[in-house]
Design a protein around this motif. Sequence first.
Motif, PDB file in Angstrom:
ATOM      1  N   GLU A   1       0.852  -1.189   0.000  1.00  0.00           N
ATOM      2  CA  GLU A   1       0.000   0.000   0.000  1.00  0.00           C
ATOM      3  C   GLU A   1       0.892   1.245   0.000  1.00  0.00           C
ATOM      4  N   LEU A   2       0.715   2.116  -1.016  1.00  0.00           N
ATOM      5  CA  LEU A   2       1.508   3.347  -1.048  1.00  0.00           C
ATOM      6  C   LEU A   2       0.621   4.531  -0.693  1.00  0.00           C
ATOM      7  N   ASP A   3       1.208   5.555  -0.078  1.00  0.00           N
ATOM      8  CA  ASP A   3       0.407   6.738   0.259  1.00  0.00           C
ATOM      9  C   ASP A   3       0.267   7.637  -0.967  1.00  0.00           C
ATOM     10  N   SER A   4      -0.564   8.677  -0.827  1.00  0.00           N
ATOM     11  CA  SER A   4      -0.886   9.535  -1.978  1.00  0.00           C
ATOM     12  C   SER A   4       0.355  10.108  -2.628  1.00  0.00           C
ATOM     13  N   TYR A   5       1.310  10.511  -1.784  1.00  0.00           N
ATOM     14  CA  TYR A   5       2.520  11.133  -2.311  1.00  0.00           C
ATOM     15  C   TYR A   5       3.270  10.148  -3.215  1.00  0.00           C
ATOM     16  N   ALA A   6       3.440   8.929  -2.725  1.00  0.00           N
ATOM     17  CA  ALA A   6       4.162   7.920  -3.501  1.00  0.00           C
ATOM     18  C   ALA A   6       3.381   7.534  -4.762  1.00  0.00           C
ATOM     19  N   VAL A   7       2.054   7.453  -4.637  1.00  0.00           N
ATOM     20  CA  VAL A   7       1.235   7.143  -5.816  1.00  0.00           C
ATOM     21  C   VAL A   7       1.436   8.229  -6.864  1.00  0.00           C
ATOM     22  N   ALA A   8       1.334   9.489  -6.416  1.00  0.00           N
ATOM     23  CA  ALA A   8       1.463  10.612  -7.359  1.00  0.00           C
ATOM     24  C   ALA A   8       2.846  10.620  -8.014  1.00  0.00           C
ATOM     25  N   ARG A   9       3.886  10.333  -7.215  1.00  0.00           N
ATOM     26  CA  ARG A   9       5.244  10.304  -7.782  1.00  0.00           C
ATOM     27  C   ARG A   9       5.357   9.265  -8.890  1.00  0.00           C
ATOM     28  N   ASN A  10       4.771   8.104  -8.654  1.00  0.00           N
ATOM     29  CA  ASN A  10       4.830   7.044  -9.661  1.00  0.00           C
ATOM     30  C   ASN A  10       4.021   7.397 -10.910  1.00  0.00           C
TER      31      ASN A  10
END
Lengths: 248, 325
Positions: free
Chosen positions: A90-99
């Motif tokens: 599970e990734l947080d919003s920041y990590a999702v957005a970065r990807n």
Amino acid sequence: MKIAVCISQVPDTTTKVKIGSDGKSIDPSGVTFIINPYDEFAVEEALKLKEKQGGETFVLTLGKDSAKEVIRKAYAMGIEKGLLIKSETELDSYAVARNLADVLKDINADIILCGKQSIDFDNNQVGSLLAEMLGLPSISVVVGLTVEGNKVRAEREVEGGKEVVESTLPVVICAQRGLNEPRYPNLKGIMQAKSKPIEEKQPAYTQNKIEILSMSLPKPKPKGKIVGTDLSAVPELVRLLREEAKVI
Amino acid sequence: MSKVLVFVESRDNKIKNSGLEAACTATKIAGDLGSDIESLLIGSDVSKIASELSAYGIKKAFVVEDSRLEKYSTTAYSKILAEAARQREADIVILSASAMGKDLSSRVAAKLDAGLAVDCTDIKVESGNIIATRPVYAGKAYIDIKIKSPVKMFSLRPNVFKPLKTDGVVTVVEKLSVNLGDSDFGAQVKEVIVSDEKLDVTEADIVVSGGRGLKGPENYYLVEELAKVLGGASGASRAIVDAGWRPHSDQVGQTGKTVSPSLYIAIGISGAIQHLAGMSSSKCIVAINKDKDAPIFQVADYGIVGDALEIVPELTKEFKKVLSN
Ligand SMILES: Cc1cc2nc3c(=O)[nH]c(=O)nc-3n(C[C@H](O)[C@H](O)[C@H](O)COP(=O)(O)OP(=O)(O)OC[C@H]3O[C@@H](n4cnc5c(N)ncnc54)[C@H](O)[C@@H]3O)c2cc1C
Ligand SMILES: Nc1ncnc2c1ncn2[C@@H]1O[C@H](COP(=O)(O)O)[C@@H](O)[C@H]1O
């Protein structure tokens, strides 16, 4: 016109949340997963733009292998290409957005559509984070959109009304309910979606900034009081609200 | 030492209540952490309202003023807030999770490489760490979270934290300069369409909502009249939004607005799980429904089982009577 849509997979709205054994997440057993409802508006808007202006449509999602289901749903509605950034954690919003930004920076989409929020963690973050990471303007909570040439005019919902916002392409738009009525996939679309290939890649960023310490259920309420079953209950209800609940 | 920066939202050169909620909560957090606290206002003419923050314990207010900032601009406002946090070396940024705050906070978080906890309903300091509680799955569960990045941001759900007045504080107001070019106004608000001066459900302390039990759009005035007498806002279930009786902006629920007023009155609403998700954190819930087994009664503090068309006019009359005394 190049149109990208970010979609996520979430538990169905009728889900009754049970806490999992780690005490930090939901127990997924028996939960039906669906495309995030707001992302359906984003997909629909992408298809409408394409029908009007021509172009190509592309969806991307970060999630588990099972998230291919939401790409197939988007395919069934009419989207042409899809990419899964496969992450079992599970990734947080920041990590999702970065990807997502990592993929989108090489695509040069004219417009990137997201939903207002994912109805799992209700973060309302990814669209704007992504825009900032790509150096693009963003318009959130959009309930009306027109694109002419490279000019964008959007209506966004705010407390007590709407704001009319203007921008130029490329731009990130976050869809709110009211923007459109998502189409139902037809049988042909559903059949074709099954065999259409889905591209896959690994996430480039896997660092979370947020740590979940625990998850809990709201405290159960004590059973309420039925004040009465006819008009005679009205004065008593008003009295209770004033003297017992003290909310008036 | 850490420093808290609170963004105090204003519109039309008036401080919003959600801005005061953020200011007071940030003051409390800074106190618990033993940190400094400073505030920021952005607008066309906000220095004259900044001193109002003295009543809420804020000693230092920075203002960024420019005629182009009269209306909200995502790009310009986020540049200013991020710039202010950098200039003031704040490592904790707090703001309201209002429409503006939600839009602004993630852009600022990206600029500051900050973890962001949105829509917090509780925030406390435990052994030097800030622990935030926030609803997930539309309020069907809550999570306690900690932010691990050096800069941390928190947005607070409106109407949950109460602004408390304090005495004996003077707010020192200072201009902060941030260079703004035309390109900083990437997405600009051109026009604001106010929906007939109607109070928004997310901002109201009392919300009266109607559902399909009202039988037809011609009866929705019953909800509006009751809301008016109570000084509250009127809302709707999705069923009557879908039926076209009410605009989407009135919808309360998982795919509508989340509200947590002191009093929520549900009239002719069955209480589907998606509706409950948007209102079950209200402090006091009243349900009027003719079906005694309607799920809304499971979350209601008080209920009347009966015909809304009969009960509601009487309820409005009774409130009018007692409130005029
Ligand atoms: C993806 C998804 C998202 C959704 N999001 C939302 C959301 O955000 N918000 C939302 O509200 N819903 C949402 N829904 C819809 C939700 O499931 C319900 O359909 C909806 O809330 C029902 O609205 P209602 O209570 O007005 O109507 P009904 O369920 O039809 O209930 C009407 C009630 O009125 C009562 N009644 C009838 N006549 C009278 C009378 N004369 N006097 C008093 N009571 C009377 C009945 O007993 C009944 O309980 C969503 C659904 C889905 C699938
Ligand atoms: N895992 C994900 N993969 C792709 N898009 C996502 C993902 N999570 C969120 N989004 C997009 O960002 C929007 C806002 O999500 P959130 O910030 O998580 O509330 C969603 O409606 C999607 O459009």
